[in-house]
Design a protein around this motif. Structure first.
Motif, short mmCIF file in Angstrom:
data_model
loop_
_atom_site.label_atom_id
_atom_site.label_comp_id
_atom_site.label_asym_id
_atom_site.label_seq_id
_atom_site.Cartn_x
_atom_site.Cartn_y
_atom_site.Cartn_z
N ALA A 186 0.84 -1.21 0.00
CA ALA A 186 0.00 0.00 0.00
C ALA A 186 0.87 1.26 0.00
N HIS A 187 0.66 2.09 -1.00
CA HIS A 187 1.44 3.32 -1.17
C HIS A 187 1.08 4.36 -0.11
N HIS B 69 6.41 2.45 -12.95
CA HIS B 69 6.05 1.26 -13.74
C HIS B 69 6.01 1.55 -15.23
N ARG B 70 5.77 2.83 -15.59
CA ARG B 70 5.66 3.17 -17.02
C ARG B 70 6.99 3.04 -17.74
N CYS C 87 7.69 -1.88 -8.64
CA CYS C 87 7.10 -0.86 -9.52
C CYS C 87 6.11 0.00 -8.76
N TRP C 88 6.18 1.29 -8.95
CA TRP C 88 5.22 2.21 -8.36
C TRP C 88 4.69 3.09 -9.47
N THR C 89 3.61 3.74 -9.32
CA THR C 89 2.49 3.42 -8.48
C THR C 89 1.47 2.79 -9.41
N LEU D 82 4.55 -4.65 -6.35
CA LEU D 82 3.80 -3.52 -6.90
C LEU D 82 3.33 -2.65 -5.73
N VAL D 83 3.56 -1.35 -5.86
CA VAL D 83 3.09 -0.39 -4.86
C VAL D 83 1.88 0.30 -5.44
#
Ligand code: G3P
Ligand code: MG
Length: 246
Positions: free
Chosen positions: A11-12, A193-194, A213-215, A233-234
């Motif tokens: 969780a971010h 992530h992009r 990877c965020w967000t 993954l965040v």
């Protein structure tokens, strides 16, 4: 191959977009939904206390003007850091890193501690956050992972707590990502992530480095990243990218 001993969905800022970022309420919110891992941001107050906050200025999350790095902790601790998101959260405070660490340990939440120094305070923030993290998580089964965009902060963190794992935070994956990761013996590369591609993911794993990877807020994107082997993954979207997503 990369090795990831930590939760895969995190969780971010504690509670994603559902609770006021970087507060104890956010940590509790994520945990109540079943999240096993959280990311949050740590900065130094004007008198050197590590606290949870993202911006260098106070306006966005507390409604008052001022700079975190010029405000003593006692003053920061009096501000309301919840009302900006809704009346339900009024009364939430800016927690100290120590309070947040205690809540994480109590709830069994693993932490990705993003060292977020205000400009000019890189080394001091890295050192203080790492020293405190080592103390607060002593004997923990899963140590916190310290990450930062700041090379100076990572360097200081390594000196202060060489035994704690580090992650190299970047926006776009740079051409020299491997040198960056190796410079501070990082176990993971944390990227927007992009900027990740499947070939890049293969190369990062081939170097023995994990990928965070965020967000990531779109479940289809999340599936694709996981299919490329992303380790963590965040997310802000705690409702659709749940702890049970993987
Ligand atoms: O640690 C990943 C992510 O939190 C970095 O971006 O600006 O949300 O701290 P930011
Ligand atoms: Mg962050």
């Amino acid at each position: 191959m990369s090795r990831w001993r930590y939760p895969r969905i995190v969780a971010h800022r504690g509670g994603g977009s559902f609770a006021p970022e970087n507060t104890l309420a956010a940590l509790r919110f994520g945990a109540a939904l079943g999240f096993k891992g959280v990311e949050f941001d740590v900065m130094l107050s004007g008198d050197g206390t590590p606290v949870l906050i993202h911006d260098e200025t106070l306006e966005r999350t507390t409604g008052v003007s001022g700079e975190v790095a010029r405000t003593p902790y006692a003053e920061l601790a009096r501000l309301d850091a919840g009302a900006w998101l809704g009346e339900r959260w009024r009364g939430e405070r800016i927690p100290s890193f120590e309070q947040a660490a205690r809540v994480c340990r109590e709830l069994g939440l693993w932490a990705n501690v993003e060292i977020k120094p205000a400009a000019g305070h890189e080394r001091a923030t890295g050192e203080a956050a790492a020293r405190l993290a080592a103390e607060l998580w002593r004997g923990a089964e899963l140590p916190p992972l310290l990450s930062s965009f700041s090379r100076e902060a990572l360097d200081a963190a390594r000196s202060a707590a060489p035994g704690l794992p580090r992650g190299c935070l970047v926006e776009d994956v740079p051409a020299d990502w491997l040198a960056r990761v190796r410079e501070f013996d990082c176990v993971s590369l944390h990227c927007d992530h992009r900027s990740l591609t499947q070939p890049l993911a293969r190369g990062i794993h081939a170097a023995g480095c994990a990928i965070l990877c965020w967000t990531v807020n779109d479940p289809r994107v999340a599936r694709e990243l996981l299919s490329w082997g992303a380790d963590c993954l965040v997310t802000d979207a705690l409702d659709v990218i749940t702890a049970a997503f993987v």
